[in-house]
Design an enzyme around this catalytic site. Structure first.
Site, PDB file in Angstrom:
ATOM      1  N   SER A  13     -41.846  -0.229 -37.798  1.00 11.18           N
ATOM      2  CA  SER A  13     -43.012   0.353 -37.106  1.00 11.18           C
ATOM      3  C   SER A  13     -44.126  -0.676 -36.974  1.00 11.18           C
ATOM      4  CB  SER A  13     -43.502   1.601 -37.845  1.00 11.18           C
ATOM      5  OG  SER A  13     -44.078   1.255 -39.088  1.00 11.18           O
ATOM      6  N   ASN A  14     -44.266  -1.543 -37.972  1.00 15.81           N
ATOM      7  CA  ASN A  14     -45.275  -2.605 -37.850  1.00 15.81           C
ATOM      8  C   ASN A  14     -44.873  -3.613 -36.781  1.00 15.81           C
ATOM      9  OD1 ASN A  14     -47.642  -2.561 -39.744  1.00 15.81           O
ATOM     10  ND2 ASN A  14     -46.028  -2.041 -41.165  1.00 15.81           N
ATOM     11  N   ARG A  89     -37.387  -8.975 -48.642  1.00 13.22           N
ATOM     12  CA  ARG A  89     -36.759 -10.004 -49.466  1.00 13.22           C
ATOM     13  C   ARG A  89     -37.828 -10.948 -50.002  1.00 13.22           C
ATOM     14  NH1 ARG A  89     -32.223  -9.058 -51.508  1.00 13.22           N
ATOM     15  NH2 ARG A  89     -31.624 -11.232 -51.630  1.00 13.22           N
ATOM     16  N   ILE A  90     -37.665 -11.348 -51.264  1.00 17.79           N
ATOM     17  CA  ILE A  90     -38.560 -12.358 -51.826  1.00 17.79           C
ATOM     18  C   ILE A  90     -38.118 -13.716 -51.289  1.00 17.79           C
ATOM     19  CG2 ILE A  90     -39.358 -13.444 -53.951  1.00 17.79           C
ATOM     20  CD1 ILE A  90     -40.174 -10.650 -54.175  1.00 17.79           C
ATOM     21  N   ASN A 105     -48.047 -11.843 -43.626  1.00 18.13           N
ATOM     22  CA  ASN A 105     -47.376 -10.657 -44.162  1.00 18.13           C
ATOM     23  C   ASN A 105     -48.370  -9.515 -44.215  1.00 18.13           C
ATOM     24  OD1 ASN A 105     -45.300  -9.100 -45.529  1.00 18.13           O
ATOM     25  ND2 ASN A 105     -46.475  -9.384 -47.403  1.00 18.13           N
ATOM     26  N   ASP A 143     -47.385 -11.952 -52.559  1.00 17.81           N
ATOM     27  CA  ASP A 143     -48.548 -11.132 -52.144  1.00 17.81           C
ATOM     28  C   ASP A 143     -49.870 -11.725 -52.619  1.00 17.81           C
ATOM     29  OD1 ASP A 143     -46.576  -8.194 -52.942  1.00 17.81           O
ATOM     30  OD2 ASP A 143     -46.699  -9.344 -51.075  1.00 17.81           O
TER      31      ASP A 143
END
Ligand code: GRF
Length: 188
Positions: A13-14, A89-90, A105, A143
């Site tokens: 959706s983003n 995924r990292i 991100n 993050d």
């Protein structure tokens, strides 16, 4: 026009809001890539005529091999900027180093609070009065990169992680295209 690749793992959706936002802007979507073949976002990108690819992480022995395939697809697409949009995924520091400064991100919390997963439940458990989302530059620390934009929503009595996620997602769909547009104007 700056060529933008979008990485997804789910419904996308983003990703859709980024495609819509680029329609008359500075960016040209060059690829939507999923790490899961069944990611619903792939069909949405197809329907919008955007090239798609799948690099299934389960098909690779180890993170490096997966990321090499990811990088190859990005280079083939001519991507100049990469947007992670529900990509779960990292990524290793060595992969990020190839795109640092050009990779964004969106994270469903008001960073630096609640890095990682289950952000909405953690905000509820903490008794917070607001939640939200952040768009940040991707750096090796999860993050943790420079924040480019945030949007907040009130936490209401009786909220569950699901009702809060839905309220935040509405703001994500407004925030990410706006922040990407601002970022691309710095790249133009
Ligand atoms: C969104 O909450 C996003 O912040 C998170 O994944 C969720 C689903 O994103 N990273 P999408 O619908 O797949 O874009």
């Amino acid at each position: 026009m700056t060529r933008v690749a979008i990485l997804i793992s789910g419904g996308g959706s983003n990703m859709v809001s980024l495609l819509d936002g680029m329609a008359d802007g500075l960016g040209e979507p060059c690829l939507v890539l999923a790490n899961i073949p069944s990611a619903g976002g792939l069909a949405k990108a197809d329907a919008r005529g955007v090239p798609t690819a799948c690099v299934d992480h389960k098909q690779f022995d180890g993170r490096e091999a997966f990321e090499d395939a990811l990088h190859e697809q990005l280079l083939k697409s001519g991507a100049q900027v990469v947007c992670l949009a529900g990509f779960m995924r990292i990524l290793t520091a060595s992969f990020i180093a190839k795109w640092q400064g050009r990779m964004l991100n969106i994270h469903p919390s008001l960073l630096p609070k609640y890095k990682g997963l289950s952000t909405h439940q953690r905000a509820l458990d903490a008794g917070d009065i607001e939640a939200g989302c952040s768009v940040h530059m991707v750096t090796p620390e999860l993050d943790d990169g420079p924040i480019l934009g945030q949007a907040s929503v009130p936490i209401k009595a009786g909220d569950t992680a699901q009702t809060l996620a839905q309220r935040v997602l509405v703001q994500e769909h407004l925030l990410y295209p706006r922040v990407l547009g601002e970022f691309l104007s710095t790249q133009a």
